[in-house]
Design a protein around this motif. Structure first.
Motif: not given
Length: 521
Positions: A396-398, A319, A294, A317, A246-250
């Protein structure tokens, strides 16, 4: 195999000497139907075991039997002499104390040695003093001991070094077989065996050549296998991988990254976050991350044996969750063939927009068009099948979020016309209403005229001209009646069904009549 009852005894009597002399002078061949043969039992004898040179088809008129070691019949090569009639055994110079002769001529070797290997001759003398020679062969092999494997390089480097493995055995006259991973050696140009199979060369060693290797030595009587030998191949590090993928996190989540690589010996790990060094660990953990976390995360690995290093970079990233979007429509009730524009508004940036129709992902038709960022949906022209509930989803991704549904109703042109009036009828109604208002105003004025000045004038006329007064009264009554008829006619027109468009033109005529009568008066 029991030895004969007569034990061997030293010395040589005149009779034995005579037999030897005669044997050197006369030979005979036994009948072909009873050919004398000698065989070794077992065919291949193991060192330290017993072996027998067994005689087959010995003639019945045999007088004596003598065994010699070697290829010639010489007194110095004699092992044992056995006389049939006396059952006396006499040893010779080649007797070792381990040999025993049987009455049938067979020769037993006990605790056989490697020196016992070779050719043997049995001399048979019959009662006519005729001599026959029969040859036998004895093969003795050693019991093998466990071999071992040695290497010329204990720590070869992958794709750099070659390795020579040697099968070490205490016995040289043996064959050697190699195996790797409990299987026969594969056919590979990188594997080379010596002529005697004693050495195995692995060219350009790789991590897949680790083994284990085994060598087996064998001869006709025994075999033994070495202990497994494993190469310690130095390799790596390979390009590391960072997990999870995973590259996107909440926003507010915990960030836990792990770096892995293949390396022997194990690699050393270090981290960089946006170029800033971090503790040298394989795992990286950051709790409750924010947007400041990020950026680029770099994992570096190093092998101090191969002196190689590799790195990999992962972009993270952070978000915040998206809020609910607002869906609006240019018109929620439209007529067929009209157009409508639906707009999806979001407070978040960098989001993706997906459209839904009646709970399912919207399938665009050739009448539908999305804006470049998917925020507006235009339907032109509208059809009945476009009626239903519309929603938009931003993500978005998250995270993702859907708007409240907006219902679009689509009406036919025929529905609108069936509930209204034709254009001519509508115009007639408007004119009729205006005429009705004018008539009512005239009636009000007439009543007012009667009660005020108009009444005084009428009384004056009556006093001087009675006949004229009656005539005027009649005209006034007729006028009033006519105005009322016109008024009722106009009012009645307004409530009738508009069957003919000509009814709209009758109201102005009635209005003109009322006005002319008033003027005359």
């Amino acid at each position: 195999m029991e030895p004969p009852s007569a034990s061997p005894r030293a010395g040589r009597g005149p009779w034995q000497e005579l037999l030897l002399a005669v044997s050197l002078l006369a030979f005979w061949n036994p009948p072909t139907t009873a050919q004398v043969t000698v065989e070794s039992v077992p065919p291949n004898a193991a060192e330290g075991k017993d072996a027998l040179l067994r005689v087959l088809n010995l003639p019945g008129d045999t007088a004596s039997l003598t065994w010699f070691k070697g290829e010639t019949v010489l007194p110095t090569h004699k092992i044992l002499l056995y006389v049939i009639d006396t059952k006396i055994t006499t040893p010779g110079p080649a007797y070792s104390g381990r040999e025993t002769i049987y009455p049938n001529g067979s020769l037993l070797f006990q605790n056989i040695t490697l020196n016992d290997t070779g050719s043997y001759i049995l001399q048979i003398i019959n009662q006519k003093f005729e001599t026959a020679l029969v040859r036998g062969q004895l093969q003795v092999f050693p019991e093998l001991h466990k071999p071992s494997i040695t290497s010329n390089n204990s720590n070869p480097v992958e794709n750099v070094d070659s390795v020579v493995l040697t099968c070490e055995s205490q016995t040289q006259s043996t064959s050697c077989l190699w195996s790797v991973n409990s299987k026969s050696l594969p056919d590979s140009p990188r594997l080379e065996l010596s002529l005697d199979n004693r050495t195995l060369t692995v060219h350009g060693v790789t991590r897949n050549d680790t083994g284990p290797y085994e060598c087996e030595t064998r001869n006709p009587v025994s075999a033994d296998r070495s202990d497994p030998f494993t190469l310690n191949v130095l390799y790596g590090p390979d390009t590391p991988t960072i997990s999870p993928p995973d590259s996107y996190y909440r926003l507010g989540a915990n960030l836990s990254l792990s770096c892995r690589t293949a390396s022997n010996p194990p690699a050393q790990y270090s981290w960089l976050i946006n170029g800033r060094p971090q503790p040298s660990t394989q795992e990286l953990f950051i709790p409750n991350i924010t947007a400041k976390n990020s950026g680029s995360y770099t994992c570096s690995v190093y092998n101090n044996a191969t002196r190689l290093n590799k790195t990999t970079v992962k972009t993270i990233t952070v978000s915040e969750p998206v809020s609910q979007p607002l869906l609006t429509a240019s018109n929620t009730t439209v007529t067929k063939d009209d157009s409508v524009v639906l707009t999806c508004s979001s407070n978040n940036t960098g989001v993706s927009i997906q459209w839904f129709f009646n709970g399912q992902i919207l399938t665009l038709t050739d009448r539908m068009k999305l804006s470049q960022d998917n925020s507006t949906l235009t339907i032109d022209p509208v059809r009945k099948e476009d009626a239903g509930k519309y929603q938009c989803e931003v993500s978005n991704p998250v995270s993702s979020n859907k708007s409240d549904p907006v219902r679009l109703d689509v009406e036919d042109d025929s529905t609108e016309q069936s509930s209204g009036l034709p254009p001519g009828a509508i115009a007639g109604i408007v004119i009729g209403v205006v005429a009705g208002v004018a008539v009512i105003a005239a009636l009000v004025y007439l009543q007012y005229f009667r009660k005020t000045g108009g009444a005084s004038d009428l009384r004056d006329v009556t006093e001087h001209k009675p006949s004229a007064s009656n005539h005027s009264q009649d005209q006034s009554d007729n006028l009033s009646n006519k105005i009322e008829e016109v008024a009722y006619s106009s009012l009645n027109f307004n409530v009738q069904e508009p069957k003919k468009s000509t009814s709209a033109s009758s109201s102005p005529a009635a209005t003109e009549t009322v006005y002319s009568e008033v003027q005359k008066k």
